[in-house]
Design a protein around this motif. Sequence first.
Motif, PDB file in Angstrom:
ATOM      1  N   ASP A  31     107.512  70.138  34.604  1.00 54.24           N
ATOM      2  CA  ASP A  31     107.668  71.616  35.537  1.00 54.24           C
ATOM      3  C   ASP A  31     107.979  72.302  34.764  1.00 54.24           C
ATOM      4  O   ASP A  31     108.708  72.809  33.828  1.00 54.24           O
TER       5      ASP A  31
ATOM      6  N   HIS B 206     101.714  69.448  31.198  1.00 54.17           N
ATOM      7  CA  HIS B 206     101.046  68.564  31.961  1.00 54.17           C
ATOM      8  C   HIS B 206     102.182  68.305  32.243  1.00 54.17           C
ATOM      9  O   HIS B 206     101.828  67.312  34.380  1.00 54.17           O
ATOM     10  N   TYR B 207     102.933  67.121  32.072  1.00 58.08           N
ATOM     11  CA  TYR B 207     104.020  66.210  31.883  1.00 58.08           C
ATOM     12  C   TYR B 207     105.056  67.334  32.934  1.00 58.08           C
ATOM     13  O   TYR B 207     106.133  66.481  34.141  1.00 58.08           O
TER      14      TYR B 207
ATOM     15  N   ALA C  66     106.137  64.557  35.563  1.00 57.47           N
ATOM     16  CA  ALA C  66     104.506  64.330  37.012  1.00 57.47           C
ATOM     17  C   ALA C  66     104.790  63.282  37.185  1.00 57.47           C
ATOM     18  O   ALA C  66     105.525  62.030  37.327  1.00 57.47           O
ATOM     19  N   PRO C  67     104.725  63.088  38.941  1.00 58.01           N
ATOM     20  CA  PRO C  67     104.569  61.828  39.277  1.00 58.01           C
ATOM     21  C   PRO C  67     103.760  60.609  38.493  1.00 58.01           C
ATOM     22  O   PRO C  67     102.276  61.643  38.004  1.00 58.01           O
TER      23      PRO C  67
ATOM     24  N   ASP D  47     100.744  58.740  38.872  1.00 65.49           N
ATOM     25  CA  ASP D  47      99.132  59.026  39.715  1.00 65.49           C
ATOM     26  C   ASP D  47      98.262  60.662  39.099  1.00 65.49           C
ATOM     27  O   ASP D  47      97.294  60.729  38.654  1.00 65.49           O
ATOM     28  N   GLU D  48      99.415  61.599  39.210  1.00 68.02           N
ATOM     29  CA  GLU D  48      98.735  63.135  39.179  1.00 68.02           C
ATOM     30  C   GLU D  48      98.925  62.679  37.272  1.00 68.02           C
ATOM     31  O   GLU D  48      97.449  63.609  37.471  1.00 68.02           O
ATOM     32  N   PHE D  49      99.642  62.861  36.821  1.00 66.92           N
ATOM     33  CA  PHE D  49      99.330  62.718  35.280  1.00 66.92           C
ATOM     34  C   PHE D  49      98.468  62.080  35.100  1.00 66.92           C
ATOM     35  O   PHE D  49      97.873  61.851  34.688  1.00 66.92           O
TER      36      PHE D  49
ATOM     37  N   ALA E  87      95.419  61.200  36.323  1.00 66.06           N
ATOM     38  CA  ALA E  87      94.546  62.144  37.239  1.00 66.06           C
ATOM     39  C   ALA E  87      94.234  63.500  36.541  1.00 66.06           C
ATOM     40  O   ALA E  87      93.471  63.293  35.631  1.00 66.06           O
ATOM     41  N   THR E  88      95.250  63.993  36.085  1.00 65.33           N
ATOM     42  CA  THR E  88      95.337  64.828  35.067  1.00 65.33           C
ATOM     43  C   THR E  88      94.607  64.578  33.587  1.00 65.33           C
ATOM     44  O   THR E  88      93.402  65.293  33.824  1.00 65.33           O
TER      45      THR E  88
ATOM     46  N   ASP F 172      90.515  63.848  34.570  1.00 66.02           N
ATOM     47  CA  ASP F 172      89.782  64.442  33.924  1.00 66.02           C
ATOM     48  C   ASP F 172      89.615  65.873  32.731  1.00 66.02           C
ATOM     49  O   ASP F 172      88.770  66.161  32.628  1.00 66.02           O
TER      50      ASP F 172
END
Length: 153
Positions: free
Chosen positions: A38, A35-36, A44-45, A47-49, A51-52, A55
């Motif tokens: 690509d 997830h970190y 990953a940014p 904030d996205e990381f 948020a993932t 979840d």
Amino acid sequence: MRRIAIFGCGGAGKSHLARRLAVRLGFPATHLDDHYYDDGWNPAPADEFAATQRDLVGADRWIIDGNYASTLPIRLARADTVILLDLPAHTCLWGIARRRGRHRITLPFLWYVIRYRRTMRPRVEALIAEHAGHARYLRFTSHRQVNRFLAAR
């Protein structure tokens, strides 16, 4: 054990342990590296990381492996079991050598592995103490201990 967070140095066997536990317990394992990074090894940014991970930990059952100390409190707050693979550097370096080609290996990463017990482990342990006092804490210092733990499951 319904929500398991696995930490440890690169090459310690976090993903291997997560996969084996997932088979035994019958629920999914998530490898944070997936997830970190690509496909081009771009991170990953932040904030996205985060948020993932919020979840992921919202599920009733999970196994998540990976360090990422900046987001460790997210996992620790929900984990009921915390596992630290505290293996010697030479064991982790051997683990890295065995998986070459599957992960990006750089000189700074190797230096991180060599210094993990001195620099990163105290930080991880402090975060565990601060955010996971409610969880069962297991610390393994050898593959033999991990294998005994798995045999008892």
